[in-house]
Design a protein around this motif. Structure first.
Motif, mmCIF file in Angstrom:
data_model
loop_
_atom_site.group_PDB
_atom_site.id
_atom_site.type_symbol
_atom_site.label_atom_id
_atom_site.label_comp_id
_atom_site.label_asym_id
_atom_site.label_seq_id
_atom_site.Cartn_x
_atom_site.Cartn_y
_atom_site.Cartn_z
ATOM 1 N N LYS A 256 0.852 -1.202 0.000
ATOM 2 C CA LYS A 256 0.000 0.000 0.000
ATOM 3 C C LYS A 256 0.882 1.243 0.000
ATOM 4 C CE LYS A 256 -3.662 0.675 2.527
ATOM 5 N NZ LYS A 256 -4.519 0.723 3.736
ATOM 6 N N ILE A 257 0.731 2.059 -1.040
ATOM 7 C CA ILE A 257 1.488 3.314 -1.049
ATOM 8 C C ILE A 257 0.548 4.497 -1.267
ATOM 9 C CG2 ILE A 257 3.755 2.401 -1.741
ATOM 10 C CD1 ILE A 257 3.136 3.244 -4.564
ATOM 11 N N ARG A 274 -1.417 36.445 -24.184
ATOM 12 C CA ARG A 274 -0.129 36.406 -24.900
ATOM 13 C C ARG A 274 0.937 35.640 -24.109
ATOM 14 N NH1 ARG A 274 -1.854 41.429 -25.078
ATOM 15 N NH2 ARG A 274 -0.384 42.110 -23.462
ATOM 16 N N ASP A 275 0.670 35.449 -22.817
ATOM 17 C CA ASP A 275 1.667 34.802 -21.946
ATOM 18 C C ASP A 275 1.668 33.287 -22.124
ATOM 19 O OD1 ASP A 275 2.228 37.299 -20.955
ATOM 20 O OD2 ASP A 275 0.943 37.101 -19.181
ATOM 21 N N SER A 276 2.712 32.660 -21.606
ATOM 22 C CA SER A 276 2.725 31.197 -21.557
ATOM 23 C C SER A 276 3.485 30.745 -20.317
ATOM 24 C CB SER A 276 3.354 30.604 -22.815
ATOM 25 O OG SER A 276 4.734 30.887 -22.843
ATOM 26 N N SER A 277 3.183 29.532 -19.856
ATOM 27 C CA SER A 277 3.891 28.991 -18.693
ATOM 28 C C SER A 277 3.822 27.471 -18.692
ATOM 29 C CB SER A 277 3.290 29.526 -17.387
ATOM 30 O OG SER A 277 2.026 28.926 -17.140
ATOM 31 N N VAL A 278 4.723 26.872 -17.926
ATOM 32 C CA VAL A 278 4.679 25.432 -17.672
ATOM 33 C C VAL A 278 4.661 25.257 -16.160
ATOM 34 C CG1 VAL A 278 5.838 23.198 -18.009
ATOM 35 C CG2 VAL A 278 5.995 24.953 -19.785
ATOM 36 N N SER A 279 3.847 24.317 -15.691
ATOM 37 C CA SER A 279 3.760 24.054 -14.250
ATOM 38 C C SER A 279 4.622 22.864 -13.874
ATOM 39 C CB SER A 279 2.315 23.750 -13.846
ATOM 40 O OG SER A 279 1.439 24.743 -14.310
ATOM 41 N N TYR A 280 5.155 22.924 -12.648
ATOM 42 C CA TYR A 280 6.007 21.844 -12.130
ATOM 43 C C TYR A 280 5.475 21.399 -10.775
ATOM 44 C CZ TYR A 280 8.869 24.345 -15.510
ATOM 45 O OH TYR A 280 9.299 24.992 -16.643
ATOM 46 N N ALA A 281 5.254 20.090 -10.628
ATOM 47 C CA ALA A 281 4.744 19.562 -9.368
ATOM 48 C C ALA A 281 5.590 18.373 -8.943
ATOM 49 C CB ALA A 281 3.285 19.142 -9.531
ATOM 50 N N SER A 282 5.922 18.321 -7.657
ATOM 51 C CA SER A 282 6.725 17.218 -7.139
ATOM 52 C C SER A 282 5.954 16.453 -6.080
ATOM 53 C CB SER A 282 8.025 17.752 -6.530
ATOM 54 O OG SER A 282 8.848 18.254 -7.555
ATOM 55 N N ALA A 283 5.998 15.124 -6.187
ATOM 56 C CA ALA A 283 5.269 14.271 -5.242
ATOM 57 C C ALA A 283 6.168 13.145 -4.763
ATOM 58 C CB ALA A 283 4.039 13.671 -5.916
ATOM 59 N N VAL A 284 5.837 12.633 -3.572
ATOM 60 C CA VAL A 284 6.480 11.407 -3.087
ATOM 61 C C VAL A 284 5.387 10.362 -2.865
ATOM 62 C CG1 VAL A 284 8.449 12.553 -1.997
ATOM 63 C CG2 VAL A 284 6.379 12.166 -0.663
ATOM 64 N N ALA A 285 5.743 9.105 -3.106
ATOM 65 C CA ALA A 285 4.829 8.002 -2.825
ATOM 66 C C ALA A 285 5.445 7.208 -1.675
ATOM 67 C CB ALA A 285 4.639 7.124 -4.050
ATOM 68 N N LYS A 286 4.742 7.208 -0.542
ATOM 69 C CA LYS A 286 5.275 6.566 0.671
ATOM 70 C C LYS A 286 4.493 5.319 1.005
ATOM 71 C CE LYS A 286 7.200 10.235 3.576
ATOM 72 N NZ LYS A 286 7.012 11.002 4.810
ATOM 73 N N LEU A 287 5.131 4.418 1.723
ATOM 74 C CA LEU A 287 4.413 3.264 2.270
ATOM 75 C C LEU A 287 3.291 3.775 3.141
ATOM 76 C CD1 LEU A 287 7.250 0.821 3.421
ATOM 77 C CD2 LEU A 287 5.821 0.651 1.389
ATOM 78 N N ASP A 288 2.110 3.231 2.949
ATOM 79 C CA ASP A 288 0.948 3.653 3.732
ATOM 80 C C ASP A 288 0.820 2.696 4.918
ATOM 81 O OD1 ASP A 288 -1.413 4.550 4.704
ATOM 82 O OD2 ASP A 288 -2.594 4.183 2.875
#
Length: 290
Positions: A256-257, A274-288
Motif C-alpha cells: 500500500k502506497i 499572450r503569456d505562456s507557462s509550464v507548471s512543475y509539481a513534485s510528489a512522493v509516494a510513501k508506504l501507507d
C-alpha cells in the motif's frame, strides 16, 4: 553501449562541480527529512533553471540505504510509439557519475514481448528521463544502484492498465524505487492550450486550480478518475501516460502506497492571453502504514 548526457551544457550544467553545487543548494533549501518509506517520486523534467528547485522537493525525501534498483518512467516527446520502450544502452552517463542499466530486468521485460527497444539516438534525444539522472546520481552517490529506463509512449487506456499489471510486482520488492517524470500544465497559444476559468481570478490562478485538481486526483491513486479528469479538462500534463501506468502499478501490487504532492511552481505567472507557462509539481509516494 553508453547513453551520453546529451542535454548537459544546455538544459543543465555539464560542469560537474557547478552541477553538484546547484543540486546541493536546492536539496539543502528544501530541508526535507530522508525517509525509507519513500518508494517513488513524481518530478518535473524541464531545464534546471526552470524546474531544478521544484524537483529537489521530490528527490530530497529519498533515503538511498536499502535501494538497489531504480525504474525510470518518462514520456516520449519526439518519438512515436504506442508501446513502452526499453533502452538498448548499458550505461547512462551523467556529469556527476554514471548509472549502470539493469540488463537482467531489461531482458526479463523484453521477454514479455510487450516492449519496444529504443535506438540510442531516440534515447539520447529524449530529455524526460535524463533530467532525473543527475538528481538520482547525487542522491544515490556512494550506493550501488542500477537503473531500468522505460519510455512510456502514446499508450492506450487498456495498455496503461496492462503495463501497470505487468510492472506491479516490482513495487512489492522493497529494494526497488520508481522515478516518474512529468511536467504539469503547458499553458499558452504556443502549446495550443488556453483553458481559462475566470472564477479563479487571473489566468495563473486558473491554471493552478486546474493542476491542483489533477494532483488531488493522482493522490487518490485512482487511474480511472485521473483518465476522466484528463478527458474533461484536456490538461496538458506531458507525463500523463507514465503517471497512469504508475497508478495502475500501485493499484495492482500488494504494497500500500500513498502519493502526496509537496511542491507546486509555475515557470511564470500568466496574466494575459499572450503569456505562456509550464507548471512543475513534485510528489512522493510513501508506504501507507495506516
Amino acid at each position: 553501449m553508453i547513453r551520453k548526457p546529451s542535454h548537459a551544457g544546455s538544459w543543465y550544467s555539464s560542469n560537474p562541480q557547478k552541477l553538484e553545487e546547484e543540486l546541493d543548494g536546492w536539496l539543502r533549501e528544501c530541508g526535507l527529512t530522508k525517509s525509507p518509506d519513500v518508494r517513488a517520486v513524481i518530478a518535473p523534467h524541464a531545464g534546471y533553471s526552470y524546474s531544478g528547485r521544484a524537483a529537489a522537493f521530490a528527490f530530497g525525501s529519498i533515503d538511498p540505504t536499502n535501494i538497489t534498483r531504480i525504474f525510470l518512467l518518462g514520456p516520449s516527446h519526439h518519438h512515436y510509439t504506442p508501446k513502452c520502450a526499453l533502452s538498448k544502452a548499458t550505461i547512462y552517463k551523467t556529469p556527476i557519475g554514471d548509472l549502470p542499466i539493469d540488463l537482467e530486468v531489461i531482458e526479463e521485460l523484453k521477454a514479455t514481448g510487450k516492449f519496444d527497444m529504443m535506438e540510442l539516438n531516440v534515447d539520447e534525444a529524449e530529455h524526460s528521463m535524463e533530467m532525473h539522472l543527475p538528481y538520482l546520481a547525487k542522491v544515490f552517490g556512494g550506493h550501488t544502484v542500477k537503473v531500468v529506463p522505460i519510455m512510456v509512449g502514446a499508450v492506450s487506456t487498456e495498455n496503461e492498465a496492462m503495463y501497470g499489471r505487468l510492472l506491479a510486482k516490482y513495487i512489492d520488492d522493497p529494494t526497488n524505487f520508481f522515478s516518474v517524470s512529468s511536467d504539469f500544465c503547458h499553458w499558452g497559444s504556443r502549446f495550443n492550450y488556453t483553458h481559462y476559468d475566470k472564477k479563479h481570478g487571473p489566468i495563473y490562478k486558473s491554471i493552478e486550480a486546474l493542476d491542483k485538481m489533477g494532483m488531488e486526483i493522482i493522490e487518490t491513486g485512482d487511474p480511472d478518475e485521473f483518465k476522466q479528469y484528463l478527458l474533461e479538462t484536456d490538461n496538458t500534463i506531458c507525463g500523463r501516460h507514465p503517471i497512469s501506468v504508475f497508478l495502475h502499478m500501485s493499484k495492482n501490487c500488494s504494497t500500500k502506497i500513498k502519493i502526496k504532492f509537496i511542491r507546486y511552481e509555475q515557470s511564470s505567472q500568466c496574466k494575459s492571453s499572450r503569456d505562456s507557462s509550464v507548471s512543475y509539481a513534485s510528489a512522493v509516494a510513501k508506504l501507507d502504514r495506516s
